[in-house]
Design a protein around this motif. Structure first.
Motif, mmCIF file in Angstrom:
data_model
loop_
_atom_site.group_PDB
_atom_site.id
_atom_site.type_symbol
_atom_site.label_atom_id
_atom_site.label_comp_id
_atom_site.label_asym_id
_atom_site.label_seq_id
_atom_site.Cartn_x
_atom_site.Cartn_y
_atom_site.Cartn_z
ATOM 1 N N MET A 256 41.129 -58.308 14.167
ATOM 2 C CA MET A 256 40.116 -57.264 14.310
ATOM 3 C C MET A 256 39.965 -56.460 13.023
ATOM 4 O O MET A 256 38.855 -56.136 12.599
ATOM 5 N N TYR A 257 41.114 -56.151 12.396
ATOM 6 C CA TYR A 257 41.035 -55.377 11.153
ATOM 7 C C TYR A 257 40.406 -56.206 10.034
ATOM 8 O O TYR A 257 39.604 -55.707 9.244
ATOM 9 N N MET A 258 40.764 -57.494 9.960
ATOM 10 C CA MET A 258 40.251 -58.344 8.894
ATOM 11 C C MET A 258 38.730 -58.467 8.967
ATOM 12 O O MET A 258 38.058 -58.529 7.939
ATOM 13 N N SER A 262 38.229 -50.964 8.037
ATOM 14 C CA SER A 262 37.781 -50.264 6.833
ATOM 15 C C SER A 262 38.643 -50.652 5.635
ATOM 16 O O SER A 262 39.857 -50.827 5.751
ATOM 17 N N THR A 263 37.992 -50.764 4.492
ATOM 18 C CA THR A 263 38.722 -51.063 3.252
ATOM 19 C C THR A 263 39.184 -49.786 2.562
ATOM 20 O O THR A 263 39.729 -49.834 1.461
ATOM 21 N N ASP A 264 38.959 -48.631 3.220
ATOM 22 C CA ASP A 264 39.355 -47.350 2.622
ATOM 23 C C ASP A 264 40.829 -47.048 2.839
ATOM 24 O O ASP A 264 41.359 -46.108 2.251
ATOM 25 N N LEU A 265 41.482 -47.808 3.702
ATOM 26 C CA LEU A 265 42.907 -47.598 3.925
ATOM 27 C C LEU A 265 43.692 -47.934 2.659
ATOM 28 O O LEU A 265 43.271 -48.782 1.859
ATOM 29 N N GLN A 270 47.149 -51.882 4.313
ATOM 30 C CA GLN A 270 46.383 -53.099 4.576
ATOM 31 C C GLN A 270 47.286 -54.326 4.493
ATOM 32 O O GLN A 270 47.181 -55.243 5.310
ATOM 33 N N ASN A 271 48.172 -54.345 3.505
ATOM 34 C CA ASN A 271 49.100 -55.473 3.351
ATOM 35 C C ASN A 271 50.034 -55.582 4.549
ATOM 36 O O ASN A 271 50.301 -56.683 5.041
ATOM 37 N N PHE A 272 50.529 -54.432 5.028
ATOM 38 C CA PHE A 272 51.437 -54.438 6.179
ATOM 39 C C PHE A 272 50.734 -54.975 7.420
ATOM 40 O O PHE A 272 51.295 -55.790 8.160
#
Length: 313
Positions: A256-258, A262-265, A270-272
């Protein structure tokens, strides 16, 4: 060949945030990977060496742990090397191979969980027919199904991906996945066939999920009828439920995140999120099964007490 990309090397830009902590992350990751190897190999060795554990449930568990080793081996060694590299990169062929391993590992995990649910359904709901239905031949077919179905699907996926015309070479993660490679394609038309296969894969594995729900509806209904059923459910199904729930939560959250996140995290967060399915299930599964399943737990305690493995041989 007009549709063959000129991109030959990808940059793993997700590694940029590790620059100031590479040594610490390397040490922690190496220790964690060694723990994954140790616990999974221990469970596999105990099951292989002890003839009393050559039963369908334990053989499926053995295959399940092998898949954990397969998936983590596709990520951790490369990640550790990237932490030692000044400019983390991966070849196009290496990226496709890693994407294949990541996706096939995740699908193999779900296939194994579905097959293990079926095994528990037979053992608890149809105990009198268990050994006739779960024969060696049927067991071999189920194990092959768990491995070959994801391998075939994602082999086709990788072949289609390798034909994409790419207009970028930056992977904003710490490892390769097909979805990111799709996003580097020069046009939407290039990814049409890949999208069809992706939706077909989703349908196949969502049906796995419905099958597991169906088996547990019967398992729970049957187990509440007797004390023995409840005991057997708690001993053999609870570890499976924990593994299933953990895997589904981390993999659905990542997917879902992929696709929609948001790419603002912060890049570290994001890596975790991206590697949760490679962090939690591969270590949790052998631990939860090793401590919860009585026969395996007794063998582990026997090894600790005797300080040797000779009782298995």
């Amino acid at each position: 060949m007009d549709n063959v990309s000129v991109v030959r090397v990808f940059t793993l830009s997700g590694m940029n945030e590790t620059t100031n902590y590479k040594l610490a992350i390397f040490s922690i990751t190496l220790l964690y990977y060694c723990m994954i190897l140790f616990f999974n190999i221990s469970v596999i060795a105990i099951i292989i060496l002890d003839e009393d554990l050559h039963e369908p449930m334990y053989i499926l568990l053995c295959s399940f742990c092998v898949n954990g080793l397969y998936g983590t081996t596709g990520f951790y060694p490369k990640f550790l090397l990237d932490l030692l590299s000044p400019a983390p990169e991966i070849s196009y062929a290496g990226c496709l191979l890693q994407a294949f391993v990541m996706y096939s590992f995740a699908c193999c995990e779900l296939s194994h969980l579905a097959v293990m649910a079926y095994d528990r359904y037979l053992a608890i709901c149809r105990p009198l027919h268990y050994h006739s239905v779960m024969s060696k031949r049927r067991l071999s077919q189920l194990v092959c199904f768990s491995w070959l179905t994801p391998f075939c699907i994602h082999s086709i996926n990788v072949i289609l991906t390798s034909r994409l015309r790419l207009c970028g070479s930056k992977i904003p993660k710490v490892f390769c996945v097909n979805w990111i490679i799709y996003k580097l394609a020069c046009s939407e038309a290039d990814i049409f066939s890949n999208s069809i296969l992706s939706y077909a894969t989703i349908i196949i594995y969502v049906s796995h999920g419905f099958f597991v729900v169906w088996t547990y509806m019967h398992l729970i209904t049957n187990s509440v009828k007797s004390k023995d059923g409840r005991v057997k459910f708690m001993q053999t199904c609870v570890p499976h439920l924990i593994s299933l729930t953990t895997f589904l939560v981390v993999i659905v959250f990542d997917l879902m995140y992929m696709r929609f996140g948001s790419t603002d995290l912060p890049q570290g967060l994001q890596n975790f999120i991206a590697i949760e399915f490679l962090l939690i299930p591969p270590l949790l599964n052998p631990l939860i099964y090793g401590f919860k399943l009585t026969k395996i737990r007794n063998r582990i305690l026997s090894i600790i007490h005797d300080g040797r493995i000779s009782p298995f041989i």
